[in-house]
Design a protein around this motif. Structure first.
Motif, PDB file in Angstrom:
ATOM      1  N   ASP A  62     -92.411  -6.631 -18.661  1.00 21.79           N
ATOM      2  CA  ASP A  62     -93.638  -6.325 -17.917  1.00 21.79           C
ATOM      3  C   ASP A  62     -93.570  -6.748 -16.448  1.00 21.79           C
ATOM      4  OD1 ASP A  62     -94.916  -5.259 -20.145  1.00 21.79           O
ATOM      5  OD2 ASP A  62     -95.536  -7.252 -20.842  1.00 21.79           O
ATOM      6  N   GLU A  63     -92.484  -7.378 -16.029  1.00 14.05           N
ATOM      7  CA  GLU A  63     -92.379  -7.920 -14.673  1.00 14.05           C
ATOM      8  C   GLU A  63     -92.536  -6.826 -13.614  1.00 14.05           C
ATOM      9  OE1 GLU A  63     -90.322  -8.490 -17.193  1.00 14.05           O
ATOM     10  OE2 GLU A  63     -90.722 -10.607 -17.614  1.00 14.05           O
ATOM     11  N   LYS A  64     -93.243  -7.193 -12.530  1.00 10.42           N
ATOM     12  CA  LYS A  64     -93.577  -6.214 -11.486  1.00 10.42           C
ATOM     13  C   LYS A  64     -93.436  -6.793 -10.088  1.00 10.42           C
ATOM     14  CE  LYS A  64     -96.810  -2.546 -12.478  1.00 10.42           C
ATOM     15  NZ  LYS A  64     -98.112  -2.196 -13.007  1.00 10.42           N
ATOM     16  N   GLY A  65     -92.980  -5.993  -9.149  1.00  9.39           N
ATOM     17  CA  GLY A  65     -92.943  -6.423  -7.753  1.00  9.39           C
ATOM     18  C   GLY A  65     -91.529  -6.546  -7.197  1.00  9.39           C
ATOM     19  N   LEU A  66     -91.462  -6.992  -5.933  1.00  6.48           N
ATOM     20  CA  LEU A  66     -90.172  -7.158  -5.255  1.00  6.48           C
ATOM     21  C   LEU A  66     -89.702  -8.608  -5.384  1.00  6.48           C
ATOM     22  CD1 LEU A  66     -87.864  -6.442  -3.222  1.00  6.48           C
ATOM     23  CD2 LEU A  66     -89.497  -6.908  -1.382  1.00  6.48           C
ATOM     24  N   PHE A  67     -88.486  -8.783  -5.829  1.00  9.30           N
ATOM     25  CA  PHE A  67     -87.946 -10.131  -5.958  1.00  9.30           C
ATOM     26  C   PHE A  67     -86.506 -10.180  -5.473  1.00  9.30           C
ATOM     27  CE2 PHE A  67     -91.492  -9.885  -8.775  1.00  9.30           C
ATOM     28  CZ  PHE A  67     -92.159 -11.055  -8.490  1.00  9.30           C
ATOM     29  N   TYR A  68     -86.155 -11.319  -4.934  1.00 10.98           N
ATOM     30  CA  TYR A  68     -84.805 -11.544  -4.445  1.00 10.98           C
ATOM     31  C   TYR A  68     -84.051 -12.482  -5.382  1.00 10.98           C
ATOM     32  CZ  TYR A  68     -85.301  -9.145   0.000  1.00 10.98           C
ATOM     33  OH  TYR A  68     -85.429  -8.178   0.953  1.00 10.98           O
ATOM     34  N   VAL A  79     -76.226 -11.697  -2.735  1.00 16.26           N
ATOM     35  CA  VAL A  79     -77.659 -11.633  -2.516  1.00 16.26           C
ATOM     36  C   VAL A  79     -78.113 -10.305  -3.078  1.00 16.26           C
ATOM     37  CG1 VAL A  79     -77.830 -13.186  -0.560  1.00 16.26           C
ATOM     38  CG2 VAL A  79     -77.160 -10.829  -0.172  1.00 16.26           C
ATOM     39  N   LEU A  80     -79.308 -10.275  -3.604  1.00 17.09           N
ATOM     40  CA  LEU A  80     -79.752  -9.101  -4.328  1.00 17.09           C
ATOM     41  C   LEU A  80     -81.268  -8.974  -4.220  1.00 17.09           C
ATOM     42  CD1 LEU A  80     -78.592  -8.364  -7.893  1.00 17.09           C
ATOM     43  CD2 LEU A  80     -80.921  -9.118  -7.663  1.00 17.09           C
ATOM     44  N   ARG A  81     -81.751  -7.736  -4.169  1.00 21.80           N
ATOM     45  CA  ARG A  81     -83.200  -7.537  -4.263  1.00 21.80           C
ATOM     46  C   ARG A  81     -83.469  -6.451  -5.282  1.00 21.80           C
ATOM     47  NH1 ARG A  81     -82.941  -6.678   1.409  1.00 21.80           N
ATOM     48  NH2 ARG A  81     -81.710  -4.792   1.730  1.00 21.80           N
ATOM     49  N   VAL A  82     -84.588  -6.605  -5.959  1.00 24.28           N
ATOM     50  CA  VAL A  82     -84.922  -5.657  -7.000  1.00 24.28           C
ATOM     51  C   VAL A  82     -86.419  -5.373  -6.980  1.00 24.28           C
ATOM     52  CG1 VAL A  82     -84.911  -7.568  -8.656  1.00 24.28           C
ATOM     53  CG2 VAL A  82     -84.836  -5.239  -9.497  1.00 24.28           C
ATOM     54  N   GLN A  83     -86.756  -4.100  -7.104  1.00 20.67           N
ATOM     55  CA  GLN A  83     -88.151  -3.700  -7.206  1.00 20.67           C
ATOM     56  C   GLN A  83     -88.413  -3.410  -8.681  1.00 20.67           C
ATOM     57  OE1 GLN A  83     -90.189  -3.397  -4.294  1.00 20.67           O
ATOM     58  NE2 GLN A  83     -91.908  -3.258  -5.729  1.00 20.67           N
ATOM     59  N   LEU A  84     -89.273  -4.234  -9.272  1.00 23.00           N
ATOM     60  CA  LEU A  84     -89.560  -4.098 -10.700  1.00 23.00           C
ATOM     61  C   LEU A  84     -90.849  -3.307 -10.895  1.00 23.00           C
ATOM     62  CD1 LEU A  84     -88.812  -7.803 -11.686  1.00 23.00           C
ATOM     63  CD2 LEU A  84     -87.349  -5.803 -12.160  1.00 23.00           C
ATOM     64  N   GLY A  85     -90.815  -2.370 -11.825  1.00 22.53           N
ATOM     65  CA  GLY A  85     -91.963  -1.474 -12.001  1.00 22.53           C
ATOM     66  C   GLY A  85     -92.731  -1.686 -13.287  1.00 22.53           C
ATOM     67  N   GLY A  86     -92.593  -2.855 -13.904  1.00 22.25           N
ATOM     68  CA  GLY A  86     -93.338  -3.107 -15.143  1.00 22.25           C
ATOM     69  C   GLY A  86     -92.738  -2.352 -16.317  1.00 22.25           C
ATOM     70  N   ARG A  87     -93.471  -2.343 -17.439  1.00 24.80           N
ATOM     71  CA  ARG A  87     -92.936  -1.780 -18.681  1.00 24.80           C
ATOM     72  C   ARG A  87     -92.460  -0.340 -18.531  1.00 24.80           C
ATOM     73  NH1 ARG A  87     -91.755  -3.559 -23.196  1.00 24.80           N
ATOM     74  NH2 ARG A  87     -92.609  -5.554 -22.571  1.00 24.80           N
ATOM     75  N   GLU A  88     -93.211   0.457 -17.781  1.00 24.76           N
ATOM     76  CA  GLU A  88     -92.840   1.862 -17.622  1.00 24.76           C
ATOM     77  C   GLU A  88     -91.722   2.029 -16.591  1.00 24.76           C
ATOM     78  OE1 GLU A  88     -95.058   4.244 -19.605  1.00 24.76           O
ATOM     79  OE2 GLU A  88     -94.964   2.184 -20.372  1.00 24.76           O
ATOM     80  N   GLY A  89     -91.947   1.398 -15.445  1.00 20.95           N
ATOM     81  CA  GLY A  89     -91.033   1.610 -14.319  1.00 20.95           C
ATOM     82  C   GLY A  89     -89.691   0.913 -14.429  1.00 20.95           C
ATOM     83  N   ARG A  90     -89.659  -0.224 -15.158  1.00 20.32           N
ATOM     84  CA  ARG A  90     -88.441  -1.033 -15.277  1.00 20.32           C
ATOM     85  C   ARG A  90     -87.839  -1.357 -13.893  1.00 20.32           C
ATOM     86  NH1 ARG A  90     -88.379  -3.181 -20.219  1.00 20.32           N
ATOM     87  NH2 ARG A  90     -86.127  -3.417 -20.152  1.00 20.32           N
ATOM     88  N   VAL A  91     -86.534  -1.273 -13.774  1.00 21.79           N
ATOM     89  CA  VAL A  91     -85.912  -1.544 -12.477  1.00 21.79           C
ATOM     90  C   VAL A  91     -85.992  -0.279 -11.635  1.00 21.79           C
ATOM     91  CG1 VAL A  91     -83.778  -2.130 -11.281  1.00 21.79           C
ATOM     92  CG2 VAL A  91     -84.357  -3.298 -13.412  1.00 21.79           C
ATOM     93  N   GLU A  95     -80.621  -3.455  -4.825  1.00 25.73           N
ATOM     94  CA  GLU A  95     -79.530  -3.457  -3.848  1.00 25.73           C
ATOM     95  C   GLU A  95     -78.906  -4.843  -3.829  1.00 25.73           C
ATOM     96  OE1 GLU A  95     -81.265  -0.325  -0.493  1.00 25.73           O
ATOM     97  OE2 GLU A  95     -81.392  -2.477  -0.115  1.00 25.73           O
ATOM     98  N   PHE A  96     -77.609  -4.890  -3.601  1.00 21.63           N
ATOM     99  CA  PHE A  96     -77.014  -6.213  -3.461  1.00 21.63           C
ATOM    100  C   PHE A  96     -75.900  -6.197  -2.435  1.00 21.63           C
ATOM    101  CE2 PHE A  96     -72.820  -6.087  -5.411  1.00 21.63           C
ATOM    102  CZ  PHE A  96     -72.861  -4.900  -6.140  1.00 21.63           C
TER     103      PHE A  96
END
Ligand code: ADP
Ligand code: MG
Length: 463
Positions: A62-68, A79-91, A95-96
């Motif tokens: 369920d995780e959501k949002g931008l995280f590094y 170094v890496l960043r990921v935009q998480l879209g919750g249950r539907e959106g996933r990753v 970029e890393f």
């Protein structure tokens, strides 16, 4: 000739001393289980530190949002960043970037190392573009994967116990590594909060769980080796805090420091250990992991050169240089399928400056690689079975087929095909057919990076 016979004798002796018959592996697995109990019972109760990670909840999806995430664990850091879209959106997007650490920083000062890391992170943040959105008014958050033994004091703080894997920076030992990183980020004006401090095993477990809800353990086979798993909180006598709501706690075993009289150790291992930066420590790691396998091979070859004039009347000077033969080179030689072992010949020539090797000699080198890799692979399998035993997952109860997924990562596992194949078949051999069907070894690609970002999300200050 006499020379050849001497070299073969050295090889045969190595083979014998490195032997891992199934009975020995069972003893190693049992010893691992025993040490796990001891390490959980009391602080300092075992060579296995069995560190409490403060991770009592793994990602749900369920995780959501931008995280590094920042992954420091060996010679490279990422170094890496990921935009998480919750249950539907996933990753939604990730970029890393990989940055190598100049060797002088591995043995310099804490300040210099963390300044270098913070600068690389700041540079990466500056390239954040389309598809990544930090919520307005919010601080960016980071999961910090720091793969050295740390005594965790909360989910986002922990003191370095000791360096391993060739790092040796006196003034970091005993310090809170999140504090060190945070100060370095402040020095260069990077506004970012460390939300979770984990190591690569815990990150890999988190990433593994995100993809598969049956993931219960993670093992790293890279420059070093380590394992983490999900323990029942009430089975941790040394934990005096509140029982977590989930009833679970992730344990960082630090299994690289495992040691047992049942481990097949040779004089080469003893010499390697004595001459290492951390003598007496990380013995399991020193016979299994990528930092050392090639070096063990070099030591045996060096002995053959010295005592059997294997490469001619003089010892090739390059062969005397510690760590010159790296595990990827060894792996390339071991996987050489050309009829005249061309790759072996080329590696010996390019790296050790040994030319004119006969096919017979090359075959012997391949055999040596096989002996060293097989021992490491079979012992890692025994370690995994030790964990399954601790969790009571090494048997099938009443025909109940509970799945156990083990997330594996690390360059050695990923690239040394003969090593990973041997490890996986040995796990099967140890568990037997019926139980094997319930145990899945899954490559968790880049689990440690994504996993740390996922844990930053689940431990965000904005939840
Ligand atoms: P780290 O453990 O430093 O975080 P990795 O998981 O990427 O990094 O593992 C890197 C290690 O994997 C190297 O130190 C090396 O020992 C091993 N490795 C990388 N490539 C290969 C290869 N082709 N064959 C065998 N081992 C390899
Ligand atoms: Mg790593």
């Amino acid at each position: 000739t006499g020379r050849w016979a001497r070299a073969v004798a050295i090889l045969k002796e190595m083979e014998e001393k490195c032997g891992t018959p199934i009975g020995k592996l069972r003893q190693v697995a049992d010893a691992m289980t025993v040490e796990m109990h001891a390490g959980l019972a009391s602080e300092g109760g075992s060579k296995l530190k069995m560190l409490i990670s403060y991770v009592d909840n793994l990602p749900t999806g369920d995780e959501k949002g931008l995280f590094y995430a920042l992954d420091l664990g060996g010679t490279n850091f990422r170094v890496l960043r990921v935009q998480l879209g919750g249950r539907e959106g996933r990753v939604v997007k990730q970029e890393f970037e990989e940055v190598s650490i100049p060797p002088h920083l591995m043995t310099g000062s804490s300040h210099e190392l963390f300044d270098y890391i913070a600068a690389a992170l700041a540079k990466f943040v500056a390239t954040e573009g389309e598809g990544f959105h930090v919520s307005p008014g919010r601080q960016r958050e980071l999961g910090f994967t720091f793969s050295f033994p740390v005594r965790q004091t909360s989910i986002a703080s922990g003191d370095l116990i000791k360096w391993t894997k060739g790092f040796s920076i006196e003034d970091t030992v005993g310090e809170d590594v999140v504090g060190e990183l945070t100060k370095a980020m402040e020095r260069i004006g990077l506004d970012m909060r460390v939300a979770a401090l984990v190591n690569d095993t815990i990150g890999t477990l988190a990433g593994g769980r995100y993809h598969n809800k049956d993931a219960i353990a993670a093992v790293i086979l890279g420059t070093g080796t380590n394992a983490a798993y999900v323990e029942r909180a009430h089975a941790i006598p040394k934990w005096h805090g509140l029982l977590p709501k989930s009833g679970e706690m992730v344990i960082n075993m630090e299994w690289g420091n495992f040691r047992s009289s049942h481990l097949p150790l040779t004089e080469y291992d003893e010499a390697l250990d004595t001459e290492s930066l951390n003598p007496g420590e990380q013995i399991f790691e020193k016979i299994i992991s990528g930092m050392y396998l090639g070096e063990i091979v070099r030591r045996v070859l060096c002995r053959m050169a010295e005592e059997a004039n294997f490469f001619g009347d003089t010892v090739p000077p390059k062969l005397k240089i510690p760590f010159i033969l790296r595990t990827p080179h060894m792996s390339a030689m071991h996987h050489d399928t050309s009829p005249d072992l061309r790759v072996v010949g080329k590696k010996l020539k390019d790296i050790l400056e040994i030319s004119n090797t006969s096919l017979k000699m090359r075959k012997l080198v391949v055999e040596l690689c096989d002996i060293v890799a097989t021992r490491g692979a079979r012992l890692s399998a025994a370690g995994i079975v030790g964990i399954l035993k601790k969790l009571g997952r090494d048997t099938v109860r009443d025909g109940e087929k509970q799945k156990s997924v083990i997330a594996l990562d690390g360059g050695l596992f990923e690239h040394y095909t003969k090593f990973s194949a041997c490890m996986q078949s040995t796990v099967k051999e140890l568990l037997g057919e019926e139980v094997s069907e319930t145990v899945v070894i899954e490559h968790s690609n880049d689990g440690s990076g994504i996993g740390a970002a996922l844990l930053a999300a689940s431990h965000s200050q904005y939840l």
